[in-house]
Design a protein around this motif. Structure first.
Motif, mmCIF file in Angstrom:
data_model
loop_
_atom_site.group_PDB
_atom_site.id
_atom_site.type_symbol
_atom_site.label_atom_id
_atom_site.label_comp_id
_atom_site.label_asym_id
_atom_site.label_seq_id
_atom_site.Cartn_x
_atom_site.Cartn_y
_atom_site.Cartn_z
ATOM 1 N N ILE A 1 1.039 -1.116 0.122
ATOM 2 C CA ILE A 1 0.262 -0.051 -0.022
ATOM 3 C C ILE A 1 0.719 1.142 -0.419
ATOM 4 O O ILE A 1 1.770 1.301 0.947
ATOM 5 C CB ILE A 1 -1.163 -0.215 0.685
ATOM 6 C CG1 ILE A 1 -1.831 -0.869 1.295
ATOM 7 C CG2 ILE A 1 -1.483 1.656 1.257
ATOM 8 C CD1 ILE A 1 -2.692 -1.124 2.113
ATOM 9 N N ASP A 2 0.640 2.158 -0.733
ATOM 10 C CA ASP A 2 1.009 3.678 -0.623
ATOM 11 C C ASP A 2 2.738 3.493 -1.304
ATOM 12 O O ASP A 2 3.551 3.824 -0.168
ATOM 13 C CB ASP A 2 0.980 4.294 0.260
ATOM 14 C CG ASP A 2 -0.400 4.897 -0.146
ATOM 15 O OD1 ASP A 2 -1.007 4.354 -0.983
ATOM 16 O OD2 ASP A 2 -1.160 4.761 1.497
ATOM 17 N N GLY A 3 3.477 2.118 -1.867
ATOM 18 C CA GLY A 3 4.970 2.360 -1.673
ATOM 19 C C GLY A 3 5.780 2.407 -0.605
ATOM 20 O O GLY A 3 7.055 2.625 -0.252
ATOM 21 N N ALA B 1 -8.041 -12.495 6.872
ATOM 22 C CA ALA B 1 -7.661 -12.038 5.230
ATOM 23 C C ALA B 1 -6.978 -10.941 5.168
ATOM 24 O O ALA B 1 -5.423 -11.007 4.699
ATOM 25 C CB ALA B 1 -8.519 -11.700 4.296
ATOM 26 N N ALA B 2 -7.093 -9.896 5.859
ATOM 27 C CA ALA B 2 -6.169 -8.634 6.191
ATOM 28 C C ALA B 2 -5.385 -9.630 6.959
ATOM 29 O O ALA B 2 -4.085 -8.576 6.675
ATOM 30 C CB ALA B 2 -7.287 -7.899 6.966
ATOM 31 N N GLY B 3 -5.083 -9.672 8.244
ATOM 32 C CA GLY B 3 -4.629 -10.530 8.955
ATOM 33 C C GLY B 3 -2.483 -10.549 7.692
ATOM 34 O O GLY B 3 -1.868 -11.113 8.508
ATOM 35 N N ALA B 4 -3.350 -11.814 7.688
ATOM 36 C CA ALA B 4 -2.323 -11.776 6.591
ATOM 37 C C ALA B 4 -1.830 -11.335 5.893
ATOM 38 O O ALA B 4 -0.427 -11.328 5.448
ATOM 39 C CB ALA B 4 -3.023 -13.325 5.524
ATOM 40 N N ALA B 5 -2.523 -10.592 5.260
ATOM 41 C CA ALA B 5 -1.900 -9.849 4.439
ATOM 42 C C ALA B 5 -1.070 -8.168 5.217
ATOM 43 O O ALA B 5 -0.088 -8.387 4.366
ATOM 44 C CB ALA B 5 -3.215 -8.511 3.255
ATOM 45 N N VAL B 6 -1.585 -7.780 6.412
ATOM 46 C CA VAL B 6 -0.967 -7.573 6.716
ATOM 47 C C VAL B 6 0.379 -7.676 7.252
ATOM 48 O O VAL B 6 1.001 -6.565 7.427
ATOM 49 C CB VAL B 6 -1.527 -6.515 7.674
ATOM 50 C CG1 VAL B 6 -2.039 -7.496 9.152
ATOM 51 C CG2 VAL B 6 -1.273 -5.362 8.275
ATOM 52 N N MET B 7 0.572 -8.611 7.664
ATOM 53 C CA MET B 7 1.992 -9.513 8.254
ATOM 54 C C MET B 7 2.621 -10.089 6.296
ATOM 55 O O MET B 7 3.809 -9.465 6.923
ATOM 56 C CB MET B 7 1.348 -11.461 8.757
ATOM 57 C CG MET B 7 2.968 -11.778 9.420
ATOM 58 S SD MET B 7 3.697 -10.582 10.824
ATOM 59 C CE MET B 7 2.822 -11.523 12.221
ATOM 60 N N ALA B 8 2.150 -9.605 5.199
ATOM 61 C CA ALA B 8 2.946 -9.698 4.917
ATOM 62 C C ALA B 8 3.681 -7.883 4.111
ATOM 63 O O ALA B 8 5.111 -8.313 4.173
ATOM 64 C CB ALA B 8 2.440 -10.254 3.231
ATOM 65 N N ARG B 9 2.796 -7.415 4.494
ATOM 66 C CA ARG B 9 3.080 -6.512 4.673
ATOM 67 C C ARG B 9 4.505 -5.829 5.093
ATOM 68 O O ARG B 9 5.375 -5.694 4.943
ATOM 69 C CB ARG B 9 2.067 -5.098 3.642
ATOM 70 C CG ARG B 9 1.166 -5.368 2.570
ATOM 71 C CD ARG B 9 0.082 -4.617 3.920
ATOM 72 N NE ARG B 9 0.299 -3.183 3.356
ATOM 73 C CZ ARG B 9 -0.183 -2.614 4.783
ATOM 74 N NH1 ARG B 9 -1.362 -3.223 5.169
ATOM 75 N NH2 ARG B 9 -0.326 -1.511 5.284
ATOM 76 N N ALA B 10 4.153 -6.013 6.545
ATOM 77 C CA ALA B 10 5.052 -5.976 7.814
ATOM 78 C C ALA B 10 6.334 -6.527 7.360
ATOM 79 O O ALA B 10 7.763 -5.750 7.679
ATOM 80 C CB ALA B 10 4.183 -5.737 8.908
ATOM 81 N N VAL B 11 6.629 -7.931 7.133
ATOM 82 C CA VAL B 11 7.759 -8.518 6.726
ATOM 83 C C VAL B 11 8.346 -8.171 5.359
ATOM 84 O O VAL B 11 9.709 -7.598 5.558
ATOM 85 C CB VAL B 11 7.073 -9.817 6.062
ATOM 86 C CG1 VAL B 11 8.617 -10.706 5.796
ATOM 87 C CG2 VAL B 11 6.760 -11.123 7.704
#
Length: 330
Positions: A211-213, A308-318
């Motif tokens: 999200i947003d680079g 689903a949001a939990g999986a996505a936000v964790m991937a982004r944090a990694v």
């Protein structure tokens, strides 16, 4: 909504501190090349855990089972130091005891502080401490310095000495807000045997969720490079020698069974962001915690969206943690 509009928006800070009811503290030692991260809850938070790596190192994770007595935790700790880092929750516990926090047993109070560790003993730092390792004091320092300020990503706290197969690992965070108004966020220390980037290139496996680079705007390469699926693992991989450990936090009101499912979803985030993940040589773990500030719609679609949001936000944090750790050291 255009096809390029994210399904969810990032929180105001794109940070775990977007979740109401918690604070984060980091402490690290440059010479040691290691550190500790703590999430302190304003009030005991309901929590659970998922452990899928083959070489975990943990403290007080059994009590997070839905069948067990303790209903809330005062803090969660992520630490470097391998098994020595399991002293860090003791330092956090000491701080909480000074604050009068803890599970009441008669006139006594016992702060509940589960923790998990990653292996960073061979990263070149000076590990020649004396009789006792420094992680208890690092835990205490992280707890006393905890705040609701944005988290410093990259080489910070438990991610200070972290590595991945191809480059430095680090501490990452991200958040998102669902249509219901629920906030869910991740905080993760990435020290994986696998790689967060695709093949030998600069593109992140987690690119579809960006999200947003937030981790450089490096979308998926097309076509994928020939070495995309190459694990390219670190030399001298050994049991317990790696590990990604993280926390999913939400302001939703969830019980232990629901948080167990959320922790499992966080593991899906690892699988989307790190190739390979959950190996014999990682202790991959996700805590999930709820501060119970907001009701969650009871319908099945809302429940699936949360996971689903939990999986996505964790991937982004990694990806963000690795990106920030390598900004000046590609």
């Amino acid at each position: 909504m255009s096809e390029n509009t994210p399904l969810w928006r990032a929180g105001a800070r794109n940070d775990i501190t977007d979740v109401e009811g918690l604070a984060v503290g980091n402490a690290q030692d440059r010479e040691l090349a290691s550190g500790t991260t703590v999430v302190l809850f304003d009030a005991p938070a309901t929590a659970s855990v998922s452990i899928l790596g083959g070489a975990p190192g943990t403290r007080e994770t059994d009590l997070l089972g839905p069948e067990n007595l303790v209903g809330g935790v005062d803090a969660l700790v992520l630490s470097g130091g391998s098994a020595f880092g399991l002293d860090a929750p003791g330092g956090v516990q000491a701080h909480l005891r000074e604050e009068g926090r803890g599970f009441a047993v008669g006139t006594a109070r016992v702060p509940i502080v589960p923790g998990a560790i990653l292996f960073d003993l061979l990263n070149g730092g000076d590990k020649g401490w004396g009789r006792y390792p420094p992680y208890r004091e690092l835990g205490y320092a992280a707890a006393t310095g905890a705040s609701k300020d944005p988290v410093v990503c990259g080489r910070s706290g438990s991610g200070y000495g972290a590595m991945t197969a191809r480059m430095r690992g680090g501490l990452g965070t991200a958040s998102c807000v669902l249509a219901s108004g629920v906030t869910i966020a991740a905080l993760v220390a990435v020290n994986a045997a696998g790689s967060a980037t695709i093949g030998s290139g600069p593109h992140f496996w987690a690119a579809p969720f960006e999200i947003d680079g937030e981790f450089g705007g490096r979308g998926l390469p097309c076509p994928l490079p020939r070495d995309a699926a190459s694990p390219f693992s670190k030399l001298h991989v050994s049991a317990g020698g790696n590990t990604t450990i993280g926390i999913l936090a939400t302001d939703a009101t969830l019980d232990k069974p629901a948080l167990k499912r959320l922790a499992v979803a966080g593991q899906d985030g690892y699988a989307k962001a790190i190739w390979p993940s959950h190996t014999d040589f990682d202790g991959d773990l996700v805590f999930a915690a709820a501060t119970a500030r907001r009701a969650v719609p009871a319908d099945a679609v809302s429940r699936i969206e949360l996971m689903a949001a939990g999986a996505a936000v964790m991937a982004r944090a990694v990806a963000r943690g690795v990106f920030e750790a390598n900004r000046d050291h590609p």
